[in-house]
Design a protein around this motif. Structure first.
Motif, PDB file in Angstrom:
ATOM      1  N   ALA A   7      13.135  21.258  56.981  1.00 45.42           N
ATOM      2  CA  ALA A   7      12.421  21.031  55.715  1.00 45.42           C
ATOM      3  C   ALA A   7      13.337  21.318  54.529  1.00 45.42           C
ATOM      4  CB  ALA A   7      11.167  21.898  55.661  1.00 45.42           C
ATOM      5  N   LEU A   8      14.139  22.375  54.618  1.00 40.69           N
ATOM      6  CA  LEU A   8      15.055  22.709  53.527  1.00 40.69           C
ATOM      7  C   LEU A   8      16.088  21.600  53.319  1.00 40.69           C
ATOM      8  CD1 LEU A   8      15.982  24.687  51.371  1.00 40.69           C
ATOM      9  CD2 LEU A   8      17.371  25.831  53.128  1.00 40.69           C
ATOM     10  N   ASP A   9      16.601  21.017  54.404  1.00 43.87           N
ATOM     11  CA  ASP A   9      17.534  19.887  54.279  1.00 43.87           C
ATOM     12  C   ASP A   9      16.898  18.755  53.476  1.00 43.87           C
ATOM     13  OD1 ASP A   9      19.441  21.177  55.862  1.00 43.87           O
ATOM     14  OD2 ASP A   9      18.869  20.097  57.692  1.00 43.87           O
ATOM     15  N   CYS A  15      15.910  16.576  46.035  1.00 49.70           N
ATOM     16  CA  CYS A  15      16.267  17.034  44.684  1.00 49.70           C
ATOM     17  C   CYS A  15      17.502  16.308  44.164  1.00 49.70           C
ATOM     18  CB  CYS A  15      16.516  18.542  44.687  1.00 49.70           C
ATOM     19  SG  CYS A  15      15.027  19.518  44.910  1.00 49.70           S
ATOM     20  N   GLY A  16      18.355  15.861  45.063  1.00 47.02           N
ATOM     21  CA  GLY A  16      19.560  15.157  44.655  1.00 47.02           C
ATOM     22  C   GLY A  16      19.330  13.722  44.243  1.00 47.02           C
ATOM     23  N   VAL A  17      18.199  13.132  44.622  1.00 43.83           N
ATOM     24  CA  VAL A  17      17.945  11.720  44.316  1.00 43.83           C
ATOM     25  C   VAL A  17      17.919  11.458  42.806  1.00 43.83           C
ATOM     26  CG1 VAL A  17      16.271   9.839  44.508  1.00 43.83           C
ATOM     27  CG2 VAL A  17      16.859  11.204  46.520  1.00 43.83           C
ATOM     28  N   PRO A  18      17.123  12.200  42.001  1.00 40.56           N
ATOM     29  CA  PRO A  18      17.149  11.933  40.559  1.00 40.56           C
ATOM     30  C   PRO A  18      18.528  12.180  39.941  1.00 40.56           C
ATOM     31  CG  PRO A  18      15.298  13.369  41.125  1.00 40.56           C
ATOM     32  CD  PRO A  18      16.132  13.213  42.341  1.00 40.56           C
ATOM     33  N   ALA A  19      19.209  13.221  40.398  1.00 43.09           N
ATOM     34  CA  ALA A  19      20.549  13.504  39.868  1.00 43.09           C
ATOM     35  C   ALA A  19      21.507  12.366  40.212  1.00 43.09           C
ATOM     36  CB  ALA A  19      21.057  14.828  40.430  1.00 43.09           C
ATOM     37  N   SER A  20      21.422  11.850  41.426  1.00 43.02           N
ATOM     38  CA  SER A  20      22.276  10.747  41.850  1.00 43.02           C
ATOM     39  C   SER A  20      21.977   9.484  41.042  1.00 43.02           C
ATOM     40  CB  SER A  20      22.077  10.474  43.338  1.00 43.02           C
ATOM     41  OG  SER A  20      22.858   9.392  43.747  1.00 43.02           O
ATOM     42  N   MET A  21      20.694   9.208  40.810  1.00 40.23           N
ATOM     43  CA  MET A  21      20.309   8.029  40.028  1.00 40.23           C
ATOM     44  C   MET A  21      20.827   8.138  38.597  1.00 40.23           C
ATOM     45  SD  MET A  21      16.489   7.456  41.568  1.00 40.23           S
ATOM     46  CE  MET A  21      16.106   6.056  40.530  1.00 40.23           C
ATOM     47  N   LEU A  22      20.709   9.321  38.001  1.00 40.43           N
ATOM     48  CA  LEU A  22      21.203   9.532  36.639  1.00 40.43           C
ATOM     49  C   LEU A  22      22.718   9.367  36.599  1.00 40.43           C
ATOM     50  CD1 LEU A  22      20.783  10.353  33.687  1.00 40.43           C
ATOM     51  CD2 LEU A  22      20.983  12.740  34.435  1.00 40.43           C
ATOM     52  N   MET A  38      30.801   1.946  57.981  1.00 44.83           N
ATOM     53  CA  MET A  38      29.743   2.960  57.937  1.00 44.83           C
ATOM     54  C   MET A  38      29.451   3.401  59.360  1.00 44.83           C
ATOM     55  SD  MET A  38      28.686   3.158  54.707  1.00 44.83           S
ATOM     56  CE  MET A  38      27.026   3.759  54.755  1.00 44.83           C
ATOM     57  N   GLU A  39      29.004   4.627  59.489  1.00 38.12           N
ATOM     58  CA  GLU A  39      28.623   5.137  60.806  1.00 38.12           C
ATOM     59  C   GLU A  39      27.376   5.991  60.635  1.00 38.12           C
ATOM     60  OE1 GLU A  39      30.425   8.039  64.225  1.00 38.12           O
ATOM     61  OE2 GLU A  39      31.798   6.697  63.190  1.00 38.12           O
ATOM     62  N   ASP A  40      26.479   5.917  61.607  1.00 37.08           N
ATOM     63  CA  ASP A  40      25.281   6.745  61.563  1.00 37.08           C
ATOM     64  C   ASP A  40      25.666   8.206  61.727  1.00 37.08           C
ATOM     65  OD1 ASP A  40      23.574   4.587  61.271  1.00 37.08           O
ATOM     66  OD2 ASP A  40      23.309   4.339  63.425  1.00 37.08           O
ATOM     67  N   VAL A  41      24.857   9.075  61.112  1.00 32.73           N
ATOM     68  CA  VAL A  41      25.130  10.510  61.219  1.00 32.73           C
ATOM     69  C   VAL A  41      24.624  11.038  62.555  1.00 32.73           C
ATOM     70  CG1 VAL A  41      25.126  10.897  58.741  1.00 32.73           C
ATOM     71  CG2 VAL A  41      23.002  11.081  60.000  1.00 32.73           C
ATOM     72  N   HIS A  42      25.327  12.007  63.097  1.00 31.34           N
ATOM     73  CA  HIS A  42      24.963  12.565  64.392  1.00 31.34           C
ATOM     74  C   HIS A  42      24.744  14.074  64.333  1.00 31.34           C
ATOM     75  CE1 HIS A  42      25.961   8.731  66.204  1.00 31.34           C
ATOM     76  NE2 HIS A  42      27.109   8.760  65.551  1.00 31.34           N
ATOM     77  N   MET A  43      25.376  14.738  63.389  1.00 26.18           N
ATOM     78  CA  MET A  43      25.311  16.198  63.322  1.00 26.18           C
ATOM     79  C   MET A  43      24.405  16.636  62.184  1.00 26.18           C
ATOM     80  SD  MET A  43      29.362  17.015  63.922  1.00 26.18           S
ATOM     81  CE  MET A  43      29.199  18.786  63.960  1.00 26.18           C
ATOM     82  N   SER A  44      23.710  17.754  62.383  1.00 26.94           N
ATOM     83  CA  SER A  44      22.876  18.319  61.327  1.00 26.94           C
ATOM     84  C   SER A  44      23.773  19.109  60.375  1.00 26.94           C
ATOM     85  CB  SER A  44      21.827  19.258  61.930  1.00 26.94           C
ATOM     86  OG  SER A  44      22.450  20.431  62.446  1.00 26.94           O
ATOM     87  N   TRP A  45      23.208  19.520  59.237  1.00 30.37           N
ATOM     88  CA  TRP A  45      23.956  20.336  58.287  1.00 30.37           C
ATOM     89  C   TRP A  45      24.407  21.636  58.944  1.00 30.37           C
ATOM     90  CZ3 TRP A  45      25.994  18.100  54.444  1.00 30.37           C
ATOM     91  CH2 TRP A  45      25.387  16.990  53.868  1.00 30.37           C
ATOM     92  N   ARG A  63      26.843  23.731  49.598  1.00 32.36           N
ATOM     93  CA  ARG A  63      26.085  22.479  49.583  1.00 32.36           C
ATOM     94  C   ARG A  63      25.421  22.369  48.217  1.00 32.36           C
ATOM     95  NH1 ARG A  63      21.244  20.341  53.492  1.00 32.36           N
ATOM     96  NH2 ARG A  63      20.998  18.382  52.401  1.00 32.36           N
ATOM     97  N   THR A  64      25.729  21.305  47.500  1.00 31.06           N
ATOM     98  CA  THR A  64      25.162  21.094  46.169  1.00 31.06           C
ATOM     99  C   THR A  64      24.329  19.821  46.183  1.00 31.06           C
ATOM    100  OG1 THR A  64      27.101  19.874  45.422  1.00 31.06           O
ATOM    101  CG2 THR A  64      27.144  22.271  45.114  1.00 31.06           C
ATOM    102  N   LEU A  65      23.734  19.478  45.057  1.00 30.36           N
ATOM    103  CA  LEU A  65      22.827  18.333  45.010  1.00 30.36           C
ATOM    104  C   LEU A  65      23.501  17.015  45.371  1.00 30.36           C
ATOM    105  CD1 LEU A  65      20.654  19.022  41.842  1.00 30.36           C
ATOM    106  CD2 LEU A  65      20.025  19.263  44.242  1.00 30.36           C
ATOM    107  N   LEU A  66      24.673  16.765  44.846  1.00 29.49           N
ATOM    108  CA  LEU A  66      25.301  15.466  45.065  1.00 29.49           C
ATOM    109  C   LEU A  66      26.401  15.501  46.113  1.00 29.49           C
ATOM    110  CD1 LEU A  66      25.592  14.210  41.392  1.00 29.49           C
ATOM    111  CD2 LEU A  66      23.888  13.593  43.094  1.00 29.49           C
ATOM    112  N   TRP A  67      27.123  16.598  46.186  1.00 28.48           N
ATOM    113  CA  TRP A  67      28.269  16.647  47.081  1.00 28.48           C
ATOM    114  C   TRP A  67      28.205  17.898  47.934  1.00 28.48           C
ATOM    115  CZ3 TRP A  67      28.810  15.592  41.833  1.00 28.48           C
ATOM    116  CH2 TRP A  67      29.099  14.269  41.542  1.00 28.48           C
ATOM    117  N   ARG A  68      28.873  17.838  49.063  1.00 23.00           N
ATOM    118  CA  ARG A  68      28.954  18.984  49.959  1.00 23.00           C
ATOM    119  C   ARG A  68      30.422  19.351  50.054  1.00 23.00           C
ATOM    120  NH1 ARG A  68      25.107  15.069  49.808  1.00 23.00           N
ATOM    121  NH2 ARG A  68      23.126  16.051  50.259  1.00 23.00           N
TER     122      ARG A  68
END
Length: 80
Positions: A7-9, A15-22, A38-45, A63-68
């Motif tokens: 759920a936290l992920d 929360c990053g979606v509006p920041a990314s759109m802006l 492109m490749e599908d993700v396989h690992m969790s955070w 881990r930040t809103l737009l970048w990790r």
């Protein structure tokens, strides 16, 4: 990139979606080159964080809103 599995992920990603759109709107909506592989993700955070800490001892995980970020300074020769 990593897969959202908790759920936290999902909350952090949402929360990053509006920041990314802006950010996109302010910077002209640039996209990567056409045909970028492109490749599908396989690992969790959590799995990525654990792998980074295992492979890069002493790394700092952020881990930040737009970048990790994984921040790591290569140890100097001689251990100091």
């Amino acid at each position: 990139m990593a897969a959202n599995r908790t759920a936290l992920d999902w909350v952090i990603s949402a929360c990053g979606v509006p920041a990314s759109m802006l950010y996109t709107r302010l910077n002209g909506g640039k996209r990567g080159p056409a045909g970028m592989p492109m490749e599908d993700v396989h690992m969790s955070w959590r799995e990525i964080r654990q792998a980074a800490r295992r492979l890069l001892p002493g790394c700092d995980w952020r881990r930040t809103l737009l970048w990790r970020y994984v921040v790591w300074d290569k140890p100097r020769e001689g251990g100091s």
